[in-house]
Design a protein around this motif. Structure first.
Motif, PDB file in Angstrom:
ATOM      1  N   ILE A  55       4.428 -16.106   0.717  1.00  0.00           N
ATOM      2  CA  ILE A  55       3.590 -16.791  -0.275  1.00  0.00           C
ATOM      3  C   ILE A  55       2.245 -17.143   0.347  1.00  0.00           C
ATOM      4  CG2 ILE A  55       4.496 -19.138   0.113  1.00  0.00           C
ATOM      5  CD1 ILE A  55       3.331 -17.559  -3.238  1.00  0.00           C
ATOM      6  N   GLY A  56       2.226 -17.454   1.626  1.00  0.00           N
ATOM      7  CA  GLY A  56       0.964 -17.732   2.305  1.00  0.00           C
ATOM      8  C   GLY A  56       0.042 -16.528   2.317  1.00  0.00           C
ATOM      9  N   ARG A  57       0.613 -15.362   2.570  1.00  0.00           N
ATOM     10  CA  ARG A  57      -0.159 -14.119   2.575  1.00  0.00           C
ATOM     11  C   ARG A  57      -0.769 -13.861   1.202  1.00  0.00           C
ATOM     12  NH1 ARG A  57       1.098  -9.610   0.574  1.00  0.00           N
ATOM     13  NH2 ARG A  57       3.312 -10.054   0.367  1.00  0.00           N
ATOM     14  N   MET A  62      -5.669 -13.840  -2.205  1.00  0.00           N
ATOM     15  CA  MET A  62      -6.416 -14.213  -3.415  1.00  0.00           C
ATOM     16  C   MET A  62      -7.636 -15.054  -3.067  1.00  0.00           C
ATOM     17  SD  MET A  62      -3.592 -15.139  -6.266  1.00  0.00           S
ATOM     18  CE  MET A  62      -3.278 -13.925  -7.532  1.00  0.00           C
ATOM     19  N   ALA A  63      -7.450 -16.009  -2.171  1.00  0.00           N
ATOM     20  CA  ALA A  63      -8.563 -16.886  -1.784  1.00  0.00           C
ATOM     21  C   ALA A  63      -9.716 -16.066  -1.212  1.00  0.00           C
ATOM     22  CB  ALA A  63      -8.089 -17.920  -0.771  1.00  0.00           C
ATOM     23  N   PHE A 125      -9.191 -23.897   4.290  1.00  0.00           N
ATOM     24  CA  PHE A 125      -8.187 -24.917   3.949  1.00  0.00           C
ATOM     25  C   PHE A 125      -6.845 -24.262   3.636  1.00  0.00           C
ATOM     26  CE2 PHE A 125      -6.067 -27.542   0.682  1.00  0.00           C
ATOM     27  CZ  PHE A 125      -5.844 -28.688   1.429  1.00  0.00           C
ATOM     28  N   VAL A 126      -6.865 -23.221   2.823  1.00  0.00           N
ATOM     29  CA  VAL A 126      -5.633 -22.510   2.475  1.00  0.00           C
ATOM     30  C   VAL A 126      -4.950 -22.002   3.750  1.00  0.00           C
ATOM     31  CG1 VAL A 126      -4.700 -20.444   1.326  1.00  0.00           C
ATOM     32  CG2 VAL A 126      -6.377 -21.881   0.137  1.00  0.00           C
ATOM     33  N   LYS A 127      -5.718 -21.368   4.614  1.00  0.00           N
ATOM     34  CA  LYS A 127      -5.156 -20.838   5.869  1.00  0.00           C
ATOM     35  C   LYS A 127      -4.584 -21.945   6.745  1.00  0.00           C
ATOM     36  CE  LYS A 127      -7.933 -16.625   6.253  1.00  0.00           C
ATOM     37  NZ  LYS A 127      -8.960 -15.926   7.044  1.00  0.00           N
ATOM     38  N   ASP A 132      -0.180 -24.745   9.309  1.00  0.00           N
ATOM     39  CA  ASP A 132       0.503 -26.000   9.647  1.00  0.00           C
ATOM     40  C   ASP A 132       1.975 -25.933   9.261  1.00  0.00           C
ATOM     41  OD1 ASP A 132      -1.879 -26.970  10.663  1.00  0.00           O
ATOM     42  OD2 ASP A 132      -2.266 -28.348   8.986  1.00  0.00           O
ATOM     43  N   GLY A 133       2.265 -25.355   8.104  1.00  0.00           N
ATOM     44  CA  GLY A 133       3.660 -25.188   7.689  1.00  0.00           C
ATOM     45  C   GLY A 133       4.405 -24.235   8.603  1.00  0.00           C
ATOM     46  N   ARG A 134       3.750 -23.153   8.964  1.00  0.00           N
ATOM     47  CA  ARG A 134       4.333 -22.157   9.875  1.00  0.00           C
ATOM     48  C   ARG A 134       4.703 -22.817  11.210  1.00  0.00           C
ATOM     49  NH1 ARG A 134       0.205 -18.424   9.861  1.00  0.00           N
ATOM     50  NH2 ARG A 134       1.113 -17.464   8.032  1.00  0.00           N
ATOM     51  N   ALA A 135       3.787 -23.626  11.729  1.00  0.00           N
ATOM     52  CA  ALA A 135       4.027 -24.306  13.008  1.00  0.00           C
ATOM     53  C   ALA A 135       5.188 -25.290  12.902  1.00  0.00           C
ATOM     54  CB  ALA A 135       2.755 -25.014  13.468  1.00  0.00           C
ATOM     55  N   THR A 136       5.272 -25.984  11.774  1.00  0.00           N
ATOM     56  CA  THR A 136       6.367 -26.940  11.571  1.00  0.00           C
ATOM     57  C   THR A 136       7.709 -26.224  11.527  1.00  0.00           C
ATOM     58  OG1 THR A 136       4.938 -28.517  10.430  1.00  0.00           O
ATOM     59  CG2 THR A 136       7.304 -28.695  10.005  1.00  0.00           C
TER      60      THR A 136
END
Length: 195
Positions: A55-57, A62-63, A125-127, A132-136
């Motif tokens: 979903i991040g990709r 899109m951004a 910001f999106v990245k 941050d989620g990936r690192a968590t």
């Protein structure tokens, strides 16, 4: 005569039974030499990370792709702009990262547009939200995915459940952004022919 017929019948049945038997099973050594080994099952953290990255990709693509002069586009006046949808989808990811890190979510509502005015700022910001989620997720690992946290409203849930809830939320907004693309006469990156 009866005895001969009975013996002959028994012999025929025995031959049929032997013919119907499968060939001998291969030994473990024979199986190992010729067959590929099945891949090890992915752990909980890797499964969550795969979906988070997916979903991040899509949101990042899109951004980066949507024309900057269309970032304030709204399909109808009552809806959020394209930029506001992206900011909302990405910023909500902190309801995962902050909560599972034992913190209060940093945004009680959508992040303010004061520091997110340009396409470049929004893309960054999106990245960052995704990273941050990936690192968590990586820091938590498989064991951490099973920890129980307050997912909001005193609902105690496993970390992986909080992650999947936020990924579903971001996926819903991704779907809305696809509509923005189509209404604006554009083809979303995921719908374009692969090169």
């Amino acid at each position: 005569m009866k005895k001969t017929i009975l013996t002959l019948g028994l012999a025929v049945c025995s031959c049929l039974a032997v013919a119907a038997m499968p060939a001998r099973a291969a030994t473990a050594g024979e199986r190992a030499a010729g067959a590929p080994k099945p891949a090890a099952a992915k752990g909980a953290a890797e499964l969550v990370l795969d979906q988070w990255n997916d979903i991040g990709r899509k949101l990042t693509a899109m951004a980066e792709d949507f024309p900057e002069d269309e970032y304030e586009f709204k399909p109808t006046p009552a809806q959020r702009s394209f930029a506001a949808q992206l900011i909302h989808a990405a910023g909500s990811m902190y309801y995962f990262t902050d909560v599972v890190d034992g913190k209060k979510p940093r945004y009680s509502d959508d992040p303010k547009r004061d520091e997110l005015k340009t396409k470049a700022q929004i893309v960054a910001f999106v990245k960052k939200c995704i990273e941050d989620g990936r690192a968590t997720i990586k820091a938590k690992g498989d064991k951490g995915m099973m920890e129980v946290v307050d997912g909001g409203n005193n609902q105690m849930v496993p970390v992986y459940d909080v992650a999947y809830g936020l990924m579903e939320h971001s996926g819903e907004h991704y779907g809305q952004l696809v509509v923005y693309y189509r209404v604006a006469g554009l083809v979303p990156p995921e719908s374009r022919p692969k090169k």
